[in-house]
Design a protein around this motif. Structure first.
Motif, mmCIF file in Angstrom:
data_model
loop_
_atom_site.group_PDB
_atom_site.id
_atom_site.type_symbol
_atom_site.label_atom_id
_atom_site.label_comp_id
_atom_site.label_asym_id
_atom_site.label_seq_id
_atom_site.Cartn_x
_atom_site.Cartn_y
_atom_site.Cartn_z
ATOM 1 N N THR A 171 0.795 -1.238 0.000
ATOM 2 C CA THR A 171 0.000 0.000 0.000
ATOM 3 C C THR A 171 0.826 1.286 0.000
ATOM 4 O O THR A 171 0.318 2.330 -0.421
ATOM 5 N N CYS A 172 2.045 1.258 0.464
ATOM 6 C CA CYS A 172 2.868 2.482 0.518
ATOM 7 C C CYS A 172 3.627 2.628 -0.793
ATOM 8 O O CYS A 172 4.849 2.447 -0.855
ATOM 9 N N THR A 173 2.892 2.973 -1.843
ATOM 10 C CA THR A 173 3.458 2.993 -3.192
ATOM 11 C C THR A 173 3.540 4.389 -3.784
ATOM 12 O O THR A 173 3.650 4.553 -5.002
ATOM 13 N N ASN A 174 3.493 5.403 -2.930
ATOM 14 C CA ASN A 174 3.616 6.777 -3.411
ATOM 15 C C ASN A 174 5.059 7.012 -3.850
ATOM 16 O O ASN A 174 6.009 6.671 -3.142
ATOM 17 N N ASP A 175 5.245 7.613 -5.042
ATOM 18 C CA ASP A 175 6.610 7.791 -5.532
ATOM 19 C C ASP A 175 7.319 8.989 -4.908
ATOM 20 O O ASP A 175 8.441 9.313 -5.296
ATOM 21 N N SER A 176 6.699 9.643 -3.924
ATOM 22 C CA SER A 176 7.397 10.714 -3.203
ATOM 23 C C SER A 176 8.455 10.143 -2.269
ATOM 24 O O SER A 176 9.418 10.817 -1.921
ATOM 25 N N ASP A 182 3.426 10.158 3.537
ATOM 26 C CA ASP A 182 2.450 9.928 2.484
ATOM 27 C C ASP A 182 1.917 8.500 2.493
ATOM 28 O O ASP A 182 1.155 8.124 1.601
ATOM 29 N N CYS A 183 2.324 7.727 3.487
ATOM 30 C CA CYS A 183 1.818 6.363 3.626
ATOM 31 C C CYS A 183 0.791 6.340 4.754
ATOM 32 O O CYS A 183 1.130 6.555 5.920
ATOM 33 N N ALA A 184 -0.472 6.076 4.392
ATOM 34 C CA ALA A 184 -1.538 6.095 5.391
ATOM 35 C C ALA A 184 -1.304 5.064 6.491
ATOM 36 O O ALA A 184 -1.639 5.302 7.657
ATOM 37 N N LEU A 185 -0.723 3.932 6.153
ATOM 38 C CA LEU A 185 -0.484 2.891 7.153
ATOM 39 C C LEU A 185 0.433 3.408 8.255
ATOM 40 O O LEU A 185 0.157 3.221 9.452
ATOM 41 N N PHE A 186 1.524 4.045 7.883
ATOM 42 C CA PHE A 186 2.463 4.547 8.878
ATOM 43 C C PHE A 186 1.842 5.657 9.723
ATOM 44 O O PHE A 186 2.077 5.730 10.932
ATOM 45 N N VAL A 187 1.057 6.512 9.077
ATOM 46 C CA VAL A 187 0.456 7.639 9.791
ATOM 47 C C VAL A 187 -0.684 7.168 10.694
ATOM 48 O O VAL A 187 -0.753 7.541 11.878
ATOM 49 N N ASP A 188 -1.562 6.328 10.155
ATOM 50 C CA ASP A 188 -2.719 5.876 10.930
ATOM 51 C C ASP A 188 -2.316 4.984 12.097
ATOM 52 O O ASP A 188 -2.981 4.964 13.135
#
Length: 526
Positions: free
Chosen positions: A298-303, A308-314
């Motif tokens: 799920t953490c596939t944002n190219d930034s 920008d990873c919802a899993l890490f933030v949530d």
């Protein structure tokens, strides 16, 4: 006689999920000590390491120990992994004494999502990369840029030892200039070059193997993994068909700190290596497998930004810099009185002697009788990563604070191929004799420039020449269309003419490289 035949075509290739990755920020250093639970489990390691990650790190750490650690020096609190490399020291040419080089902003561990069906590290997984005893570069001229990756196979430079040597980089930092590509230079530049060209320090880089045979470890701690044929990209060997996350370490050292200015000397890796060819790194997973696999999926944002990873933030919150800085492992009693950060050290910690090569270095820790570990007895060759001889305990090191400046995020994998060899300098030269100046605390380094994630190269085995480029700007996104020509060689002699057909090329593909806007990450407040 050989002549070139050109046929023009437009290569169309969209850079998409291949750029997916995240940068694990590990601002704090959990310790600076002669500990290596992979190569020297249960023993005092011959040379000192800078360590990041779980506070469960110890002489004989296991996966369970790391997971049970009370804290981590990384931003994502679920990451209880251990990341460690040799430290960097300066040797004064007049006094011959050593002092550690300040580390800037901890370290970054890139998790690059390369290949298909990328798997999380299983419990108990560990690996090492690089070769501790190497003191020579055998994949061409180290003072020249790498050949294009498309030529490596033809040059017979895709063996594991070849790829391992190209997986180490020493990046000269000058934030006022365009950045060098990652893994651009494979040796440690001398102090004259660093003083004249690298005002913002030296970034040492290492790419881990990502191809896997399904085992969590191996007797040599290396053979259960392998590099794909382009180091970070490409195809895995048949013996290692599975794909793990591609790990890439970056550690910045302030080689231009005030205490080194105006002094003659040299920089040397803590394993006694002044060339950089013997740089290496270790990894021991401390992730819950399901959590890491969900991050991979799920953490596939190219930034690359973990925010920008919802899993890490949530599942957070993410740890502050101060929380990361406060995480330390317990120094074992046998090492309690050794301070690897002390000024004016008479020897490298562990009495490690400097071995310049080009012959492979040999085990040994100065005048301290070595006690070989079981791991090193299995690997007498230069492919053994860490010295496995343990000194009679000359005790360990406390961990001084790492510079509070935020570590730059500057991974650019594309490597220039037309560069003057002067840019590469010369190999680390012998220590020059001169006077030594007093040490003063280093000033905070300037805010670094951030650059985009690595760019995937074109198909292996095909050489192209750039004909022209076209730039299209769309808001904050810049697209570059690159027109290239394939090169086909025709061999002729007085009797016959043999024509080698051009390889099949995918027509109608468009090469787009999304160039992210550069942005700055400023030093955090004291």
């Amino acid at each position: 006689m050989a002549s070139k035949i050109f046929s023009t075509l437009l290569l169309l290739s969209t850079i998409g999920d291949a750029l997916a990755f995240w940068r694990m920020e590990c601002r704090g250093r959990t310790g600076l000590a002669r500990i290596d639970p992979i190569m020297d489990a249960g023993l005092v390691s011959p040379h000192i390491h800078t360590v990041h990650g779980s506070s469960g790190f110890a002489l004989n750490s296991t996966y369970d120990d790391l997971m049970a650690g009370s804290c981590t020096s990384c931003a994502v609190k679920q990451d209880k992994s251990a990341y460690w490399t040799p430290a960097l020291y300066f040797q004064d040419s007049e006094t011959q004494e050593f002092e550690i080089v300040p580390q800037v902003g901890g370290m970054l561990a890139y998790y690059l999502l390369r290949g298909d069906n990328v798997k999380a590290f299983p419990p108990g997984f560990q690996m090492v990369a690089g070769s501790n005893y190497r003191r020579d570069y055998t994949v061409g001229d180290p003072k020249s840029p790498d050949p294009p990756q498309s030529n490596w196979a033809a040059l017979k430079q895709t063996g594991q030892e070849d790829l391992e040597q190209r997986a180490v980089g020493f990046n000269c930092l000058d934030y006022k200039k365009d950045p060098e590509g990652s893994l651009f230079r494979h040796y440690l530049p001398d102090k004259n070059f660093l003083d004249g060209n690298c005002p913002d320090g030296l970034r040492i880089e290492l790419m881990f193997p990502s191809c896997w045979n399904g085992e969590t470890n191996a007797p040599d701690h290396k053979s259960h993994v392998a590099y794909p044929n382009l180091v970070g990209n490409g195809d895995c060997p048949d013996s290692h068909p599975k794909r793990l996350v591609t790990l890439f370490y970056e550690t910045i050292w302030n080689t231009n700190a005030e205490q080194f200015q105006g002094r003659k000397g040299r920089f040397v890796v803590s394993n006694g290596d002044p060339t950089g060819f013997g740089y290496h790194a270790d990894f021991m997973t401390g992730w819950d497998v399901d959590f890491l696999q969900k991050a991979i999926d799920t953490c596939t944002n190219d930034s690359g930004n973990i925010r920008d990873c919802a899993l890490f933030v949530d599942q957070g919150p993410l740890q502050t810099d101060a929380e990361q800085d406060n995480c330390q492992f317990d120094v074992p009693t046998v090492l309690a009185s050794e301070d690897g950060s002390a000024i004016n050290l008479q020897n490298l910690p562990g009495n490690i002697q400097i071995q310049e090569g080009p012959q492979s270095a040999t085990p040994g820790a100065g005048d301290i009788p070595p006690v070989l570990s079981a791991a090193s007895s299995l690997l007498p060759s230069i492919n053994a990563l860490g010295f496995s001889n343990s000194a009679q305990p000359t005790p360990s090191t406390s961990s001084p604070p790492v510079s509070s400046s935020t570590i730059p995020e500057a991974f650019i994998e594309s490597v220039p191929t037309q560069v003057s060899s002067a840019s590469f300098n010369i190999l680390a030269s012998p220590v020059e004799q001169t006077s030594s100046s007093s040490s003063t605390p280093p000033p905070p380094p300037p805010a670094p420039i951030t650059t985009p994630a690595p760019v995937v190269n074109s198909e292996p085995g095909i050489s192209y020449e750039v004909v022209s480029t076209q730039t299209i700007t769309n808001g904050a996104q810049v697209e570059v269309i690159v027109w290239k020509e394939p090169v086909v060689y025709v061999t002729e002699d007085s009797v016959t003419t043999v024509t080698v057909a051009s390889p099949a090329v995918k027509a109608g593909r468009k090469l787009r490289e999304r160039h992210a806007w550069r942005h700055r990450h400023y030093a955090r407040g004291s």
